[in-house]
Design an enzyme around this catalytic site. Sequence first.
Site, PDB file in Angstrom:
ATOM      1  N   ARG A 152      51.813  24.218  -9.616  1.00 58.74           N
ATOM      2  CA  ARG A 152      50.664  23.507  -8.891  1.00 58.74           C
ATOM      3  C   ARG A 152      49.332  23.879  -9.505  1.00 58.74           C
ATOM      4  O   ARG A 152      49.367  24.742 -10.542  1.00 58.74           O
ATOM      5  CB  ARG A 152      50.956  23.521  -7.449  1.00 58.74           C
ATOM      6  CG  ARG A 152      51.365  24.837  -6.875  1.00 58.74           C
ATOM      7  CD  ARG A 152      50.702  25.793  -6.927  1.00 58.74           C
ATOM      8  NE  ARG A 152      49.141  25.463  -6.739  1.00 58.74           N
ATOM      9  CZ  ARG A 152      48.146  26.171  -7.281  1.00 58.74           C
ATOM     10  NH1 ARG A 152      48.318  27.313  -8.037  1.00 58.74           N
ATOM     11  NH2 ARG A 152      46.868  26.057  -7.039  1.00 58.74           N
ATOM     12  N   GLY A 153      48.561  23.179  -9.139  1.00 56.66           N
ATOM     13  CA  GLY A 153      47.139  23.090  -9.606  1.00 56.66           C
ATOM     14  C   GLY A 153      47.006  22.171 -10.786  1.00 56.66           C
ATOM     15  O   GLY A 153      48.148  21.816 -11.577  1.00 56.66           O
ATOM     16  N   ALA A 154      45.810  21.395 -10.789  1.00 61.04           N
ATOM     17  CA  ALA A 154      45.837  20.326 -11.581  1.00 61.04           C
ATOM     18  C   ALA A 154      45.772  20.645 -13.140  1.00 61.04           C
ATOM     19  O   ALA A 154      46.915  19.771 -13.582  1.00 61.04           O
ATOM     20  CB  ALA A 154      44.259  19.839 -11.426  1.00 61.04           C
ATOM     21  N   ARG A 158      52.706  13.440  -8.453  1.00 65.31           N
ATOM     22  CA  ARG A 158      51.539  13.730  -7.363  1.00 65.31           C
ATOM     23  C   ARG A 158      50.562  12.904  -7.893  1.00 65.31           C
ATOM     24  O   ARG A 158      50.137  12.654  -8.732  1.00 65.31           O
ATOM     25  CB  ARG A 158      51.433  15.121  -7.330  1.00 65.31           C
ATOM     26  CG  ARG A 158      52.379  16.377  -6.780  1.00 65.31           C
ATOM     27  CD  ARG A 158      51.731  17.500  -6.784  1.00 65.31           C
ATOM     28  NE  ARG A 158      51.325  17.679  -5.397  1.00 65.31           N
ATOM     29  CZ  ARG A 158      50.475  18.809  -5.307  1.00 65.31           C
ATOM     30  NH1 ARG A 158      50.509  19.833  -6.026  1.00 65.31           N
ATOM     31  NH2 ARG A 158      49.964  18.890  -4.027  1.00 65.31           N
ATOM     32  N   GLN A 170      48.328  28.932  -0.564  1.00 64.54           N
ATOM     33  CA  GLN A 170      48.111  29.271  -2.035  1.00 64.54           C
ATOM     34  C   GLN A 170      47.058  30.383  -2.123  1.00 64.54           C
ATOM     35  O   GLN A 170      47.012  31.071  -3.078  1.00 64.54           O
ATOM     36  CB  GLN A 170      47.662  27.805  -2.773  1.00 64.54           C
ATOM     37  CG  GLN A 170      48.616  26.799  -2.852  1.00 64.54           C
ATOM     38  CD  GLN A 170      48.463  25.782  -1.745  1.00 64.54           C
ATOM     39  OE1 GLN A 170      48.042  26.176  -0.694  1.00 64.54           O
ATOM     40  NE2 GLN A 170      48.779  24.646  -2.315  1.00 64.54           N
ATOM     41  N   ASP A 181      40.573  18.571  -8.203  1.00 61.94           N
ATOM     42  CA  ASP A 181      41.936  17.729  -8.545  1.00 61.94           C
ATOM     43  C   ASP A 181      41.584  16.457  -9.260  1.00 61.94           C
ATOM     44  O   ASP A 181      42.286  15.934 -10.115  1.00 61.94           O
ATOM     45  CB  ASP A 181      42.708  17.659  -7.404  1.00 61.94           C
ATOM     46  CG  ASP A 181      43.541  18.924  -7.109  1.00 61.94           C
ATOM     47  OD1 ASP A 181      43.030  19.821  -6.494  1.00 61.94           O
ATOM     48  OD2 ASP A 181      44.763  19.177  -7.525  1.00 61.94           O
ATOM     49  N   ASN A 210      39.606  18.277  -3.703  1.00 65.21           N
ATOM     50  CA  ASN A 210      40.261  19.702  -3.937  1.00 65.21           C
ATOM     51  C   ASN A 210      41.119  19.744  -2.741  1.00 65.21           C
ATOM     52  O   ASN A 210      41.048  18.858  -1.674  1.00 65.21           O
ATOM     53  CB  ASN A 210      39.211  20.538  -4.192  1.00 65.21           C
ATOM     54  CG  ASN A 210      39.975  21.783  -4.651  1.00 65.21           C
ATOM     55  OD1 ASN A 210      40.652  22.054  -5.531  1.00 65.21           O
ATOM     56  ND2 ASN A 210      39.424  22.945  -3.948  1.00 65.21           N
ATOM     57  N   LYS A 211      41.853  20.894  -2.675  1.00 62.52           N
ATOM     58  CA  LYS A 211      42.586  21.228  -1.611  1.00 62.52           C
ATOM     59  C   LYS A 211      41.920  21.202  -0.357  1.00 62.52           C
ATOM     60  O   LYS A 211      40.999  21.473   0.004  1.00 62.52           O
ATOM     61  CB  LYS A 211      43.114  22.789  -1.944  1.00 62.52           C
ATOM     62  CG  LYS A 211      44.250  23.388  -0.791  1.00 62.52           C
ATOM     63  CD  LYS A 211      45.266  22.706  -0.640  1.00 62.52           C
ATOM     64  CE  LYS A 211      45.986  22.338  -1.793  1.00 62.52           C
ATOM     65  NZ  LYS A 211      46.969  21.247  -1.519  1.00 62.52           N
TER      66      LYS A 211
HETATM   67  O1  MRU Z   1      48.442  21.314  -3.978  1.00 64.06           O
HETATM   68  P1  MRU Z   1      48.042  22.175  -4.922  1.00 64.06           P
HETATM   69  O2  MRU Z   1      48.121  23.681  -4.823  1.00 64.06           O
HETATM   70  O3  MRU Z   1      48.273  21.860  -6.331  1.00 64.06           O
HETATM   71  O4  MRU Z   1      46.488  22.185  -5.000  1.00 64.06           O
HETATM   72  C1  MRU Z   1      45.634  22.872  -6.076  1.00 64.06           C
HETATM   73  C2  MRU Z   1      44.282  22.843  -5.943  1.00 64.06           C
HETATM   74  O5  MRU Z   1      43.882  22.172  -4.994  1.00 64.06           O
HETATM   75  C3  MRU Z   1      43.218  23.427  -6.836  1.00 64.06           C
HETATM   76  O6  MRU Z   1      42.096  24.006  -6.164  1.00 64.06           O
HETATM   77  C4  MRU Z   1      42.778  22.536  -8.101  1.00 64.06           C
HETATM   78  O7  MRU Z   1      44.140  21.942  -8.437  1.00 64.06           O
HETATM   79  C5  MRU Z   1      42.369  23.152  -8.991  1.00 64.06           C
HETATM   80  S1  MRU Z   1      43.347  24.473 -10.160  1.00 64.06           S
HETATM   81  C6  MRU Z   1      42.507  25.007 -11.196  1.00 64.06           C
END
Ligand code: MRU
Length: 363
Positions: free
Chosen positions: A55-57, A100, A212, A253, A263-264
Amino acid sequence: MKESHAAALAAIRWQGGIDGHLELIDQTRLPAEQVWLACRDVATVIEAIRSLRVRGAPAIGIAGGYGVVVAAGEAQRLGLAPASALAHVLAAAGELAAARPTAVNLRWAVERVIGRLAGTASAEGAGGRSAADLATVLLAEAVAIHDEDRLLCSAIGRHGAAILPLGDVLTHCNTGALATGGDGTALAVVTTAWAAGRRFRVYADETRPLFQGARLTAWEMVQRGIPVTVLVDSAAGHLLATGRIGCCIVGADRIAANGDTANKIGTYGLAVLAAAHEVPFFVAAPSSTFDLKLADGAGIPIEHRPAAEVTSPWGQMVAPPGAEAFNPAFDVTPARLIRGIITEHGVISPVTTADVARVLGSG
Ligand code: MRU
């Protein structure tokens, strides 16, 4: 710690050559255990992305890119003829890109890898290649995306460290080595500043409902020897009121052309709180996270996830049967609440359509 150990923090690797496979640290099992998951078929890659094992963009973009190579490997093992092999790879690419919806990096990376087949995103003209030939071209591009991301993270870290205000740092979700191909985005700023001798404490919002911040950001900070304190998301306002936080810094994201940033979930609330306390709020993200086709954040698709993540986290019932859950995985922070967006090209500030275009080189 310890630069040497920091360099070892990585969550994605390709094992072997064109008939090799993708390996991911299963992030759902952190911090309790560090387990590598082997992805030898596309279904496993898609499940890993959907379940947030990766996970993470930027990280899901890298995994999606390698996922296309995995599809070519499947075509080889199935003994598919060139036209069928291409059709198999393109179908898999479509499924990977849709695994996603919010992080634009996933679609961007899959399209970039597929685009290498004919120099166009439609891969026209690649139909005569064997599955092995397809895999060779695809793997080179997936590796390039992975390698580039390491460099982007370093550049973001340098640009961000140069402007990081004094004081402690409050962050949300996880934006470090686990979320990227390098040292991270927002967390690269933190680790670069720390390596340069700056001293501060990182406050990590636990980041409900999947934690996270508590599970992953705190783990990364402990690995690197950077002081970290975890707080429940609802403590952020109280923490900001103490005056010890020099800035908030988060990842992204998807960022629209005017700087509106998805973002999250919880990021928007944090930005509002930061504005109320006059604490600068920064976003750190590579150019691959921008979606310049969207004029503003209204068009960003927001992923909604299963109710059980809220009502029964990790199988523990915290809400009664019959209660519904509102579980958007992301929110959109308006550009006006963001002091600057730190990219590999420099810092976008003020956050306006014109400055986004200027810094990204499209204006
Ligand atoms: O649902 P996730 O854990 O994939 O969400 C991740 C985030 O929101 C991060 O802040 C974002 O992807 C940036 S990662 C460098």
